[in-house]
Write an enzyme that holds these catalytic residues in place. Sequence first.
Site, PDB file in Angstrom:
ATOM      1  N   LYS A   1       0.847  -1.215   0.000  1.00  0.00           N
ATOM      2  CA  LYS A   1       0.000   0.000   0.000  1.00  0.00           C
ATOM      3  C   LYS A   1       0.873   1.252   0.000  1.00  0.00           C
ATOM      4  O   LYS A   1       0.657   2.168  -0.792  1.00  0.00           O
ATOM      5  CB  LYS A   1      -0.886   0.020   1.243  1.00  0.00           C
ATOM      6  CG  LYS A   1      -1.526   1.378   1.544  1.00  0.00           C
ATOM      7  CD  LYS A   1      -2.434   1.361   2.757  1.00  0.00           C
ATOM      8  CE  LYS A   1      -1.701   1.587   4.056  1.00  0.00           C
ATOM      9  NZ  LYS A   1      -1.440   2.993   4.418  1.00  0.00           N
ATOM     10  N   ASN A   2       1.898   1.265   0.852  1.00  0.00           N
ATOM     11  CA  ASN A   2       2.679   2.496   1.035  1.00  0.00           C
ATOM     12  C   ASN A   2       3.707   2.741  -0.056  1.00  0.00           C
ATOM     13  O   ASN A   2       4.345   3.783  -0.074  1.00  0.00           O
ATOM     14  CB  ASN A   2       3.326   2.490   2.419  1.00  0.00           C
ATOM     15  CG  ASN A   2       2.278   2.653   3.520  1.00  0.00           C
ATOM     16  OD1 ASN A   2       1.115   2.930   3.226  1.00  0.00           O
ATOM     17  ND2 ASN A   2       2.673   2.459   4.763  1.00  0.00           N
TER      18      ASN A   2
ATOM     19  N   ARG B   1      -4.973  10.810   4.163  1.00  0.00           N
ATOM     20  CA  ARG B   1      -3.946  11.838   4.340  1.00  0.00           C
ATOM     21  C   ARG B   1      -2.909  11.801   3.236  1.00  0.00           C
ATOM     22  O   ARG B   1      -2.341  12.813   2.876  1.00  0.00           O
ATOM     23  CB  ARG B   1      -3.225  11.647   5.665  1.00  0.00           C
ATOM     24  CG  ARG B   1      -4.027  11.720   6.898  1.00  0.00           C
ATOM     25  CD  ARG B   1      -3.131  11.488   8.079  1.00  0.00           C
ATOM     26  NE  ARG B   1      -1.757  11.827   7.757  1.00  0.00           N
ATOM     27  CZ  ARG B   1      -1.293  13.066   7.612  1.00  0.00           C
ATOM     28  NH1 ARG B   1      -2.134  14.054   7.730  1.00  0.00           N
ATOM     29  NH2 ARG B   1      -0.044  13.304   7.323  1.00  0.00           N
TER      30      ARG B   1
ATOM     31  N   ARG C   1       0.294  14.770  12.817  1.00  0.00           N
ATOM     32  CA  ARG C   1       0.793  14.516  11.451  1.00  0.00           C
ATOM     33  C   ARG C   1       0.846  15.785  10.612  1.00  0.00           C
ATOM     34  O   ARG C   1       0.135  15.954   9.623  1.00  0.00           O
ATOM     35  CB  ARG C   1      -0.049  13.424  10.801  1.00  0.00           C
ATOM     36  CG  ARG C   1       0.012  12.167  11.662  1.00  0.00           C
ATOM     37  CD  ARG C   1      -0.620  10.985  11.050  1.00  0.00           C
ATOM     38  NE  ARG C   1       0.203  10.449   9.972  1.00  0.00           N
ATOM     39  CZ  ARG C   1      -0.159   9.372   9.278  1.00  0.00           C
ATOM     40  NH1 ARG C   1      -1.305   8.795   9.541  1.00  0.00           N
ATOM     41  NH2 ARG C   1       0.594   8.924   8.310  1.00  0.00           N
TER      42      ARG C   1
ATOM     43  N   ILE D   1       8.020   7.567  16.764  1.00  0.00           N
ATOM     44  CA  ILE D   1       7.661   8.284  15.530  1.00  0.00           C
ATOM     45  C   ILE D   1       6.381   9.096  15.697  1.00  0.00           C
ATOM     46  O   ILE D   1       6.336  10.274  15.327  1.00  0.00           O
ATOM     47  CB  ILE D   1       7.478   7.289  14.347  1.00  0.00           C
ATOM     48  CG1 ILE D   1       8.696   6.393  14.204  1.00  0.00           C
ATOM     49  CG2 ILE D   1       7.135   8.030  13.062  1.00  0.00           C
ATOM     50  CD1 ILE D   1       9.947   7.084  13.721  1.00  0.00           C
TER      51      ILE D   1
ATOM     52  N   ASP E   1       4.935   0.896  12.052  1.00  0.00           N
ATOM     53  CA  ASP E   1       3.717   0.219  11.587  1.00  0.00           C
ATOM     54  C   ASP E   1       3.618  -1.222  12.060  1.00  0.00           C
ATOM     55  O   ASP E   1       2.626  -1.893  11.775  1.00  0.00           O
ATOM     56  CB  ASP E   1       3.647   0.241  10.057  1.00  0.00           C
ATOM     57  CG  ASP E   1       3.448   1.644   9.518  1.00  0.00           C
ATOM     58  OD1 ASP E   1       3.616   1.852   8.311  1.00  0.00           O
ATOM     59  OD2 ASP E   1       3.143   2.541  10.330  1.00  0.00           O
TER      60      ASP E   1
ATOM     61  N   ARG F   1      -8.550  -0.474   4.722  1.00  0.00           N
ATOM     62  CA  ARG F   1      -7.667   0.513   4.069  1.00  0.00           C
ATOM     63  C   ARG F   1      -6.306  -0.097   3.760  1.00  0.00           C
ATOM     64  O   ARG F   1      -5.612   0.349   2.855  1.00  0.00           O
ATOM     65  CB  ARG F   1      -7.462   1.722   4.988  1.00  0.00           C
ATOM     66  CG  ARG F   1      -8.712   2.512   5.238  1.00  0.00           C
ATOM     67  CD  ARG F   1      -8.388   3.786   5.957  1.00  0.00           C
ATOM     68  NE  ARG F   1      -7.308   4.504   5.265  1.00  0.00           N
ATOM     69  CZ  ARG F   1      -6.701   5.564   5.781  1.00  0.00           C
ATOM     70  NH1 ARG F   1      -7.046   6.006   6.967  1.00  0.00           N
ATOM     71  NH2 ARG F   1      -5.749   6.175   5.130  1.00  0.00           N
TER      72      ARG F   1
ATOM     73  N   CYS G   1      -4.867  12.388  12.520  1.00  0.00           N
ATOM     74  CA  CYS G   1      -5.672  11.160  12.608  1.00  0.00           C
ATOM     75  C   CYS G   1      -5.445  10.591  14.000  1.00  0.00           C
ATOM     76  O   CYS G   1      -4.806  11.207  14.845  1.00  0.00           O
ATOM     77  CB  CYS G   1      -5.246  10.188  11.511  1.00  0.00           C
ATOM     78  SG  CYS G   1      -3.598   9.592  11.764  1.00  0.00           S
TER      79      CYS G   1
END
Length: 421
Positions: A22-23, A93, A122, A329, A307, A399, A117
């Site tokens: 996804k990223n 985002r 962020r 983070i 993550d 998502r 979020c």
Amino acid sequence: MDKLVIQGGARLEGEIWISGSKNAALPILFATLLTDQKVTLSNLPHLQDITTTIALLGALGVTISIDDNMQITVESGSLNAVTAPYDLVKTMRASILVLGPLLAKYGEANVSFPGGCAIGSRPVDLHLKGLEAMGAEIEVDQGYIKARTNGRLKGANILMDVVSVGATENLMMAAALAEGTTVIQNAAREPEIVDLARCMNALGAKVEDFGSNTLTIHGVEKMTGGEYSIMPDRIETGTFLAAAAATGGRIKTTKADPTSLEAVLLKLKETGAEITQGDDWIQLDMKGKRPKAINIKTAPYPGFPTDMQAQLSVVNAVAEGTGRITETIFENRHMQVQELNRMGANIAVEGNTAVVTGVDKLNGAPVMASDLRASAALVIAGMVASGETAVDRIYHIDRGYECIEEKLRQVGARIRRVPSK
Ligand code: EPZ
């Protein structure tokens, strides 16, 4: 809202195929705005955020076709708008990544200011500061970021105050068509950045030293069309391996890339798991053992990825001993803790550290998902717990995880999706 209902207690055993990242897919989709010619992308995951990004590109007038095995062809020559609408940006985002390409190619872009979020405020200051260093004029008006440039962006030397994946991606894309050379120091080194750079270079960009913390981008006049296949999703991979560790099972992930999650594999080995791997597969075998508690401190790549910390907190929740998980983070990324404690976990949050004392077992309960990775952690907890767990608000999961219940059922999870009444 749909729920995932899980009957826990089964050891997970079997094979799961890994989807595209996804990223990596999100910035790569936005990078297609840098060229008028046809770009064909394969191995895209079928996820809500990908659908949102395709809708956003469509709203800009971009021509997109999808074939039956999710291969996407994008042609931006038909673009007729430079405003990313609020109703799409508010759901994702990462829409901020439209800024760099639109500014570079069309000299203007309007993007609704992305809100924070669940995991933190962020901000996007590093994105905007870097674009201004390249000659963009930026104002924020009525909740929109309005960016303009007279003529081409100019190459610049940019030092990032904080390592930021998104800001590095936005500035890399902006620099691709700028006049002259851009050097980005303290750049993010995530594998997804490397995938974006490789894709951009396949389209005629000149990005050098990607994967290091100093990127050099030589601006070109025009970019070409081309083809690219998205890298495997390293976080999805780590999530399923963590599920095997938590349930004492054995999972082989295929179509994976072991080189992109070495920090995660090292930590999983510390729990006592046996890890074997090949070029495109990784197997974790817990051999029915209870995991040992581990300490984790998240950091930018190649450190332990933020993550993955929620998923490892579940492994610690049922481990032998006490483990400390420190999040460096984001300011609020222990959202899964209170839900796990409702399932019988023993976790205390002290500042940005979760102190997890392993318990013999978790008990199923109705729980609420809050963000993408915390939701994945609750699904793992439901598979470990005895009894039934119902995870609500699973749009968070959709998502970032393709066909999660089908994939988990393949390895013996008793999980089903229950549509809301
Ligand atoms: C990307 O988010 C990922 N999202 C996130 O994954 C991931 O957690 C994060 O990188 C860190 O690895 C995508 O790639 C779509 P950052 P991003 O900019 O780019 C601060 C998931 O679960 N910062 O690297 O938004 C920021 O507040 C998602 O898949 C600024 O201060 O993250 C944070 O503390 C969640 N100013 C730190 O940098 C800025 O202008 C790292 O954020 C930008 C960021």
